[in-house]
Scaffold this motif. Structure first.
Motif, PDB file in Angstrom:
ATOM      1  N   ILE A   1      10.213  18.746  23.381  1.00 22.15           N
ATOM      2  CA  ILE A   1       8.993  17.893  22.326  1.00 22.15           C
ATOM      3  C   ILE A   1       8.823  16.135  22.421  1.00 22.15           C
ATOM      4  CG2 ILE A   1       9.556  20.245  21.106  1.00 22.15           C
ATOM      5  CD1 ILE A   1      11.392  17.988  19.058  1.00 22.15           C
ATOM      6  N   GLY A   2       7.779  16.299  21.564  1.00 24.95           N
ATOM      7  CA  GLY A   2       7.438  14.760  21.277  1.00 24.95           C
ATOM      8  C   GLY A   2       5.759  14.217  21.062  1.00 24.95           C
ATOM      9  N   ASN A   3       5.882  13.550  19.569  1.00 29.85           N
ATOM     10  CA  ASN A   3       4.454  13.203  19.702  1.00 29.85           C
ATOM     11  C   ASN A   3       4.464  11.929  18.759  1.00 29.85           C
ATOM     12  OD1 ASN A   3       6.202  14.285  16.826  1.00 29.85           O
ATOM     13  ND2 ASN A   3       5.095  15.047  16.046  1.00 29.85           N
ATOM     14  N   ASP A   4       3.026  11.940  18.243  1.00 29.57           N
ATOM     15  CA  ASP A   4       2.829  10.320  18.201  1.00 29.57           C
ATOM     16  C   ASP A   4       1.425  10.844  17.498  1.00 29.57           C
ATOM     17  OD1 ASP A   4       3.060   7.719  17.318  1.00 29.57           O
ATOM     18  OD2 ASP A   4       2.013   7.269  18.988  1.00 29.57           O
ATOM     19  N   ILE A   5       1.149   9.560  16.710  1.00 28.39           N
ATOM     20  CA  ILE A   5       0.052   9.600  14.783  1.00 28.39           C
ATOM     21  C   ILE A   5      -0.585   8.757  15.375  1.00 28.39           C
ATOM     22  CG2 ILE A   5       0.937  10.241  13.329  1.00 28.39           C
ATOM     23  CD1 ILE A   5      -1.404  11.939  13.337  1.00 28.39           C
ATOM     24  N   VAL A   6      -1.889   7.943  15.124  1.00 29.03           N
ATOM     25  CA  VAL A   6      -1.933   6.825  14.518  1.00 29.03           C
ATOM     26  C   VAL A   6      -3.298   7.406  13.800  1.00 29.03           C
ATOM     27  CG1 VAL A   6      -3.680   4.661  15.473  1.00 29.03           C
ATOM     28  CG2 VAL A   6      -1.256   5.591  17.293  1.00 29.03           C
ATOM     29  N   ASP A   7      -3.280   7.051  12.805  1.00 27.59           N
ATOM     30  CA  ASP A   7      -4.077   6.494  11.355  1.00 27.59           C
ATOM     31  C   ASP A   7      -5.844   5.334  11.971  1.00 27.59           C
ATOM     32  OD1 ASP A   7      -6.115   5.679   9.195  1.00 27.59           O
ATOM     33  OD2 ASP A   7      -4.192   6.443   7.380  1.00 27.59           O
ATOM     34  N   LEU A   8      -5.962   6.030  12.735  1.00 25.00           N
ATOM     35  CA  LEU A   8      -7.589   5.256  13.207  1.00 25.00           C
ATOM     36  C   LEU A   8      -8.091   4.158  12.611  1.00 25.00           C
ATOM     37  CD1 LEU A   8      -9.651   7.504  15.243  1.00 25.00           C
ATOM     38  CD2 LEU A   8      -7.630   5.801  16.381  1.00 25.00           C
ATOM     39  N   LYS A   9      -8.758   4.436  11.223  1.00 24.52           N
ATOM     40  CA  LYS A   9      -8.536   3.514  10.003  1.00 24.52           C
ATOM     41  C   LYS A   9      -7.658   1.884   9.637  1.00 24.52           C
ATOM     42  CE  LYS A   9     -11.431   6.471   7.530  1.00 24.52           C
ATOM     43  NZ  LYS A   9     -11.516   7.121   6.891  1.00 24.52           N
ATOM     44  N   LYS A  10      -6.197   2.521  10.032  1.00 22.96           N
ATOM     45  CA  LYS A  10      -5.172   1.564   9.699  1.00 22.96           C
ATOM     46  C   LYS A  10      -4.899   0.701  11.332  1.00 22.96           C
ATOM     47  CE  LYS A  10      -0.454   1.173   8.307  1.00 22.96           C
ATOM     48  NZ  LYS A  10      -0.793  -0.343   7.397  1.00 22.96           N
ATOM     49  N   ALA A  11      -5.590   1.752  11.687  1.00 21.14           N
ATOM     50  CA  ALA A  11      -5.097   0.689  12.969  1.00 21.14           C
ATOM     51  C   ALA A  11      -5.994  -0.213  13.575  1.00 21.14           C
ATOM     52  CB  ALA A  11      -5.603   2.144  14.320  1.00 21.14           C
ATOM     53  N   LYS A  12      -7.444   0.116  13.122  1.00 16.79           N
ATOM     54  CA  LYS A  12      -8.614  -0.709  13.033  1.00 16.79           C
ATOM     55  C   LYS A  12      -8.776  -2.092  12.675  1.00 16.79           C
ATOM     56  CE  LYS A  12     -13.559  -0.704  13.411  1.00 16.79           C
ATOM     57  NZ  LYS A  12     -13.897  -0.365  14.983  1.00 16.79           N
TER      58      LYS A  12
ATOM     59  N   GLY B   1      -0.290   5.521   8.892  1.00 13.35           N
ATOM     60  CA  GLY B   1      -1.399   5.087   8.063  1.00 13.35           C
ATOM     61  C   GLY B   1      -0.514   5.998   6.069  1.00 13.35           C
ATOM     62  N   ILE B   2      -1.702   6.891   6.637  1.00 14.01           N
ATOM     63  CA  ILE B   2      -1.452   7.642   5.537  1.00 14.01           C
ATOM     64  C   ILE B   2      -1.597   9.314   6.281  1.00 14.01           C
ATOM     65  CG2 ILE B   2      -3.027   7.160   3.998  1.00 14.01           C
ATOM     66  CD1 ILE B   2      -5.383   9.642   5.140  1.00 14.01           C
TER      67      ILE B   2
END
Length: 175
Positions: free
Chosen positions: A2-13, A168-169
């Motif tokens: 198992i492995g996962n990752d998430i990016v809040d695109l608004k925060k990344a921008k 982010g959120i």
């Protein structure tokens, strides 16, 4: 695995300018940089590659019980289609699945087992509530880490390995 990752695109921008000089050179191979720069959606593809590498890193860290040291150049991404990809590490590889939710987030998980599940939530509290519903337990799930920093949840008498990510959120868990 198992492995996962998430990016809040608004925060990344607002927090990351992926097009500033030498930024991509620090995390992507030349082939990966070319893919991003020739893409009709370069930011989306950059974050897709990034989440693929992070997800694979977490999966291999658990598989090899290695120290938590991330070297993005040790992971090489291959895009199969708009959702599926491969991440190569040494002589091994994992399959990944990437989900884009509107302009809100990019989520990637290693897809080695049909029996794995994941939740995405807007808060840690919502994530815990989803776990309680999933396991049908009246007791509160505990998110803990082993000595090697690998996360797991303990709920009632069960101990379950998990991969946790937040940015982010957004919070996500895979088990």
């Amino acid at each position: 695995m198992i492995g996962n990752d998430i990016v809040d695109l608004k925060k990344a921008k607002t927090d990351s300018n992926i097009f500033r000089p030498r930024y991509m050179e620090k995390v992507l191979s030349q082939n990966e940089q070319n893919l991003v720069l020739s893409s009709p959606k370069p930011e989306q593809d950059f974050w897709r590659l990034w989440t693929m590498k992070e997800s694979a890193y977490k999966a291999f860290q658990r598989k090899f019980n290695s120290k938590p040291v991330f070297n993005p150049f040790a992971f090489h991404c291959e895009l199969m289609d708009s959702e599926n990809g491969l991440v190569h590490f040494g002589g091994d590889y994992v399959k990944t699945t990437t989900t884009f939710y509107r302009e809100n987030y990019t989520y990637c998980s290693v897809s080695c087992s049909a029996s794995s599940s994941s939740f995405i939530a807007n808060s840690k509290e919502q994530l815990i509530q989803n776990l309680r519903m999933e396991f049908g337990e009246s007791s509160q799930p505990q998110l803990l880490k082993l000595k090697n920093n690998l996360p797991f949840i303990k709920i009632a008498s069960k101990t379950i390995p998990v991969s946790i990510t937040h940015h982010g959120i957004y919070f996500a868990i895979q088990f």
